[in-house]
Design a protein around this motif. Structure first.
Motif, short mmCIF file in Angstrom:
data_model
loop_
_atom_site.label_atom_id
_atom_site.label_comp_id
_atom_site.label_asym_id
_atom_site.label_seq_id
_atom_site.Cartn_x
_atom_site.Cartn_y
_atom_site.Cartn_z
N TYR A 303 0.71 -1.05 0.11
CA TYR A 303 0.31 0.02 0.01
C TYR A 303 0.84 1.37 0.18
N PRO A 304 0.99 2.29 -1.17
CA PRO A 304 1.86 2.89 -0.96
C PRO A 304 2.04 4.87 -0.26
N ALA A 305 0.97 4.67 -0.23
CA ALA A 305 0.10 5.48 0.52
C ALA A 305 0.42 5.85 1.93
N VAL A 306 1.83 5.87 2.35
CA VAL A 306 2.48 5.60 3.60
C VAL A 306 2.60 6.66 4.48
N LEU A 307 3.00 7.03 5.50
CA LEU A 307 3.47 7.65 5.79
C LEU A 307 4.25 7.64 7.42
N VAL A 308 5.37 7.89 7.92
CA VAL A 308 5.51 8.26 9.27
C VAL A 308 6.11 8.74 9.95
N THR A 309 5.70 9.61 11.22
CA THR A 309 5.77 10.70 11.97
C THR A 309 6.74 10.87 12.39
N TYR A 310 7.34 11.80 12.85
CA TYR A 310 8.92 11.76 13.69
C TYR A 310 8.60 13.30 14.58
N GLU A 311 8.61 12.69 15.77
CA GLU A 311 9.37 13.44 16.92
C GLU A 311 10.06 14.51 16.35
N ILE A 312 10.54 15.94 16.36
CA ILE A 312 11.23 16.87 16.46
C ILE A 312 11.49 17.37 17.79
N THR A 313 13.32 17.10 17.69
CA THR A 313 13.40 17.65 18.85
C THR A 313 14.88 18.01 19.37
N CYS A 314 16.18 18.80 20.11
CA CYS A 314 16.76 18.87 19.93
C CYS A 314 17.41 17.68 21.01
N GLU A 315 18.48 17.46 19.93
CA GLU A 315 19.79 17.03 20.37
C GLU A 315 20.26 17.03 21.72
N LYS A 316 20.34 17.80 21.86
CA LYS A 316 20.93 18.59 23.18
C LYS A 316 20.49 20.15 22.84
N GLY A 317 20.36 20.82 24.03
CA GLY A 317 19.91 22.28 23.45
C GLY A 317 18.09 22.78 24.89
N LEU A 318 17.80 21.96 25.23
CA LEU A 318 16.47 21.68 25.56
C LEU A 318 17.57 21.74 27.00
N SER A 319 15.99 22.84 27.21
CA SER A 319 15.97 23.26 28.66
C SER A 319 16.13 22.42 30.15
N ALA A 320 16.36 22.75 30.48
CA ALA A 320 17.11 21.77 32.25
C ALA A 320 15.89 20.71 32.36
N ASP A 321 14.55 21.69 31.99
CA ASP A 321 13.16 21.69 32.96
C ASP A 321 12.66 20.71 32.07
N GLN A 322 13.02 20.24 30.43
CA GLN A 322 12.64 19.60 30.03
C GLN A 322 13.39 18.31 28.98
N VAL A 323 14.41 18.34 29.52
CA VAL A 323 15.13 17.57 28.49
C VAL A 323 15.23 15.72 29.59
N LYS A 324 14.89 15.81 30.44
CA LYS A 324 14.96 13.67 31.21
C LYS A 324 13.33 13.58 30.88
N LEU A 325 12.65 14.64 30.73
CA LEU A 325 11.27 14.45 30.93
C LEU A 325 11.15 13.92 28.76
#
Length: 366
Positions: A303-325
């Motif tokens: 079935y050729p009409a497909v999609l993959v969802t992505y989670e886009i975030t920072c490899e490094k650089g999130l705030s300290a209160d965001q990175v762990k969660l």
């Protein structure tokens, strides 16, 4: 096998001591202890709350993931299914810890996303796979097969009634009414639109003239801002046709057309979607993981009409209160439990070779 009585008593005492210790450890830095003894078994647990937004195609999966994660870990992930385009904009503006998108960051989007991360780069991490369902609401028609050229002409307003010869050709014996076709499309930027138009462009380059991208460029039909709006417009008018992600089609009991690329109509299933995802080219650069889907695939049983969802975030650089969660939650959705929860909601699990890389990318968030 029988246990010695004194050993059993000692075991009970030890279990009680461990339970008491677990209950008293809520204020430690152990990310697995934020919700007492149930979360201590989950190495991906973390405390606090974060905001995220984006893909409505993965909205159903997100509902399952955030509910399970909150129950297990006691943390709160506030995800708004505003659409992939809005999610990317929210992320680059620093409003959310991660964005969900039905397509990876484009080259012209990458610099702004990197700038948001300050000390690192923005990365694309595959989350889950699904199909783009071509859904229809035509009185008296329960089953439908369409070839890509016909789909292309319908959505461009070149085929306007359901008894058109092009539709009849792939539906031998079906009683097709003369009902006017009513096209419904996404009016706001959407990753589902991006993948749907890429499918039409690749399959029928001689027919499809509206290009590709998150924004719908056609003039035919009625627009709706999100998946829920598309479903409402479709179900409210006889003769309608639209495109939505497969879980939305399943959840709302919508009828989906099979796609015939030359080997007979192919319906949406784990197997047919899996074949299409397996045919994708991997564009992996470190922890930035992109899949180049073969939208022009014509293999039997795919079935050729497909999609993959992505989670886009920072490899490094999130705030300290965001990175762990962020790290903990994304690691959870890529675990066996997370992938199974999404599959139960109508999605398809990522292939193992992609999943392993995605798990490593999530684990590298710092």
């Amino acid at each position: 096998m029988k246990l010695h009585r004194t050993g059993a008593i000692a075991g009970i005492a030890l279990a009680s001591l461990l339970a008491i210790s677990a209950c008293g450890s809520d204020n430690t830095d152990d990310t697995a202890s934020s919700s007492g003894s149930s979360s201590s078994a989950n190495p991906n647990c973390a405390e606090g709350q974060i905001a995220a937004s984006g893909s409505s195609a993965q909205g159903t999966a997100m509902n399952a993931w955030t509910t399970a994660y909150a129950k297990e870990c006691g943390a709160q992930i506030n995800y708004s299914p505003t659409g992939s385009g809005a999610g990317v904009k929210d992320f680059t503006a620093g409003k959310v810890a991660f964005a969900g998108s039905d397509s990876s960051l484009k080259d012209d989007e990458q610099p702004a996303a990197d700038a948001r991360c300050k000390t690192g780069k923005a990365i694309n991490i595959p989350g889950i796979a699904t199909a783009v369902a071509i859904v229809f609401n035509v009185n008296g028609v329960d089953k439908l097969a369409l070839d890509p050229a016909t789909i292309s002409k319908i959505f461009q307003g070149q085929i306007t009634t359901w008894n058109d010869p092009a539709i009849a050709k792939t539906n031998s014996g079906a009683k097709l009414p003369a009902t006017a076709i009513s096209v419904v499309f996404r009016s706001k930027d959407s990753g589902t639109t991006d993948n749907f138009t890429k499918f039409l462009d690749a399959q029928t380059p001689e027919t499809w003239k509206l290009g590709t991208g998150k924004g719908w460029k056609g003039k035919t039909g009625t627009g709706a801002p999100d998946s829920a709006g598309v479903v409402s417009a479709l179900t409210g008018k006889d003769g309608s046709i639209a495109y939505v992600d497969a879980p939305d089609a399943k959840k709302n009991n919508l009828k989906s057309a099979g796609i015939d690329t030359g080997n007979g109509a192919v319906e949406i299933s784990d197997d047919t979607v899996g074949k299409a995802i397996a045919a994708a080219t991997q564009d992996f650069q470190g922890n930035n993981l992109k899949l180049k889907l073969n939208y022009g695939l014509k293999d039997a049983g795919a079935y050729p009409a497909v999609l993959v969802t992505y989670e886009i975030t920072c490899e490094k650089g999130l705030s300290a209160d965001q990175v762990k969660l962020t790290k903990g939650f994304l690691s959870y959705i890529l675990s066996d439990a997370g992938q199974t929860a999404a599959a139960d909601a109508g999605y398809s699990k990522l292939p193992s070779e992609v999943l392993t890389k995605a798990q490593a990318a999530a684990a590298a968030i710092a």
